[in-house]
Design an enzyme around this catalytic site. Structure first.
Site, PDB file in Angstrom:
ATOM      1  N   HIS A 395       0.808  -1.223   0.000  1.00 26.74           N
ATOM      2  CA  HIS A 395       0.000   0.000   0.000  1.00 26.74           C
ATOM      3  C   HIS A 395       0.844   1.277   0.000  1.00 26.74           C
ATOM      4  CE1 HIS A 395      -3.931   1.552  -0.210  1.00 26.74           C
ATOM      5  NE2 HIS A 395      -4.527   0.669   0.570  1.00 26.74           N
ATOM      6  N   ASP A 399      -2.480   1.671  -4.800  1.00 23.49           N
ATOM      7  CA  ASP A 399      -3.776   1.938  -4.183  1.00 23.49           C
ATOM      8  C   ASP A 399      -4.837   1.023  -4.792  1.00 23.49           C
ATOM      9  OD1 ASP A 399      -2.820   4.047  -2.528  1.00 23.49           O
ATOM     10  OD2 ASP A 399      -2.837   5.371  -4.276  1.00 23.49           O
TER      11      ASP A 399
END
Length: 424
Positions: A395, A399
């Site tokens: 992350h 995304d």
């Protein structure tokens, strides 16, 4: 006649040690140059070590299961044609260098491997307050080995430090040793009848890499369901003729890898790596594939997968899997991966959350293809071949939006495969 020493080779750029898993020769055996003499396991790869000389094996110094530093002697070979006088002249220089590991030469400071220390070296140096910058290594490329530190301790070289240095160095070992008892007490103790399996080689590397990945990378997960009914029918209709013509199997996995490679070209963000203050977007699309053995997991790489046909990818999968089974995988086979595809469906998994192959940004788990009732667009219920694609993502780099679009594109490619699709 001369006695030559075979040493532990460096089987990879960052490899510092190797474990002799099996000797292929015995004392008295005659060998030619380049004949395999041992199977060695490292944290990167299993490989056969070839002889550097033609002659007769006189002594096996390393034992099966023993881990040796790169550059340490593993066996002795008696050769013909060498000049014993030259051999004797070389020995004093070598022994002189070995007896004075504290002496720091200007040349050693420039050696690229000097700063790479094994855990054993770091532990010994920390326990005895040794400044590794002041030690000249006798290993390959100037590397400091465990024996260098032990020799320094035995000869009293440690006490050559002045009192001020000792005062400064003294607290370091104490503070460094404080966490160790806590860590040791957290491990379970063996009971009668339990089997203890040493953690070495590939298993040691797996443990280290997985721990690093799980602790450093903020993992997130997403999954998409794909209808591969047409792909399954098409592959099943040509698999026998393909095997007869090409000599290897056309697996479902080859179709998945090809679809991923194609989608990576369209979504280059997925082909990235975190690098501290920047994200590196890799130019080449090199797909790492997980191949398991009974007790290990290897991740060889299909290089430039986006430029290959389904047939080419199937050939690479077959070849790399065979290399793993035969213990012939090389360090080059394992390097350069930019994205991992794991065929978890091969052992019946239908959903999983993979741990990312550090330092890559994502791993895709291809689950089992199973027949399920599906509500079609016209409202009818039909039995379809369905598969779950489970994506783990870093992350920091990726995304949900780009990952969702990437998975959607993989799904679109797979669902569009039919009898008109070429595998060549």
């Amino acid at each position: 006649m001369a006695i030559e020493q075979m040493t532990m080779p460096q089987l990879g750029e960052s490899v510092t040690e190797g474990t002799i898993s099996k000797w292929l020769v015995a004392p008295g055996d005659k060998v030619n140059k380049y004949d395999p003499i041992a199977e060695v396991m490292t944290d990167k790869v299993n490989a056969e070590v070839p002889s550097s000389f033609t002659g007769t094996i006189t002594e096996l110094v390393g034992e099966e299961g023993q881990t040796l530093q790169v550059g340490e002697m593993i066996c002795k070979i008696e050769t013909e044609g060498a000049n014993p006088a030259e051999q004797k002249q070389e020995q004093p220089a070598a022994s002189e260098a070995a007896e004075n590991p504290v002496a720091k030469s200007a040349g050693a400071a420039d050696q690229p491997n000097k700063k790479r220390y094994s855990p054993a070296v770091l532990r010994l140096a920390g326990e005895h307050g040794i400044d590794l910058d002041q030690v000249t290594g006798t290993g390959a490329g100037g590397r400091i080995t465990r024996k260098d530190i032990q020799r320094l301790i035995e000869t009293g070289g440690v006490q050559e430090q002045n009192p001020e240095e000792l005062k400064t160095a003294a607290p370091a070992p104490k503070s460094a040793s404080k966490p160790e008892p806590k860590e040791e007490t957290s491990y379970p103790a063996s009971a009668a009848g339990d089997k203890e399996i040493p953690v070495t080689g590939v298993r040691k590397a797996i443990a280290s890499n997985m721990k690093r990945s799980k602790t450093e990378i903020p993992h997130a997960w997403t999954m998409m369901e794909v209808d591969v009914t047409n792909m399954v029918a098409y592959r099943n209709s040509i698999k026998d003729s393909f095997k007869k013509t090409e000599g290897f199997n056309l697996t479902f996995f080859a179709f998945f890898v090809k679809a991923v490679a194609q989608a990576l070209k369209e979504f280059p963000q997925m082909n990235s790596m975190w690098a501290g203050d920047k994200i590196i977007q890799k130019k080449d699309i090199n797909i790492s594939i997980a191949v398991a053995t009974e007790d290990s997991l290897f991740v060889p790489v299909i290089k430039n997968a986006d430029e290959k046909t389904i047939k080419g990818i199937a050939k690479d999968i077959t070849g790399l899997a065979k290399k793993v089974r035969d213990g012939k995988l090389t360090a080059d086979d394992m390097q350069g991966g930019t994205f991992t595809v794991n065929n978890t469906g091969s052992f019946g998994s239908v959903q999983s959350m993979g741990i990312i192959n550090y330092p890559q940004a994502a791993i895709l788990q291809v689950e089992s293809i199973v027949k399920r009732p599906v509500v079609m667009d016209n409202g009818m219920i039909a039995v379809r071949d369905m598969v779950n694609l489970c994506l783990s993502l870093d992350h920091r780099v990726l995304d949900g939006l780009v990952c969702g679009r990437f998975l959607g594109r993989v799904k679109q490619i797979l669902e569009s495969i039919d009898e008109k699709t070429s595998v060549y």
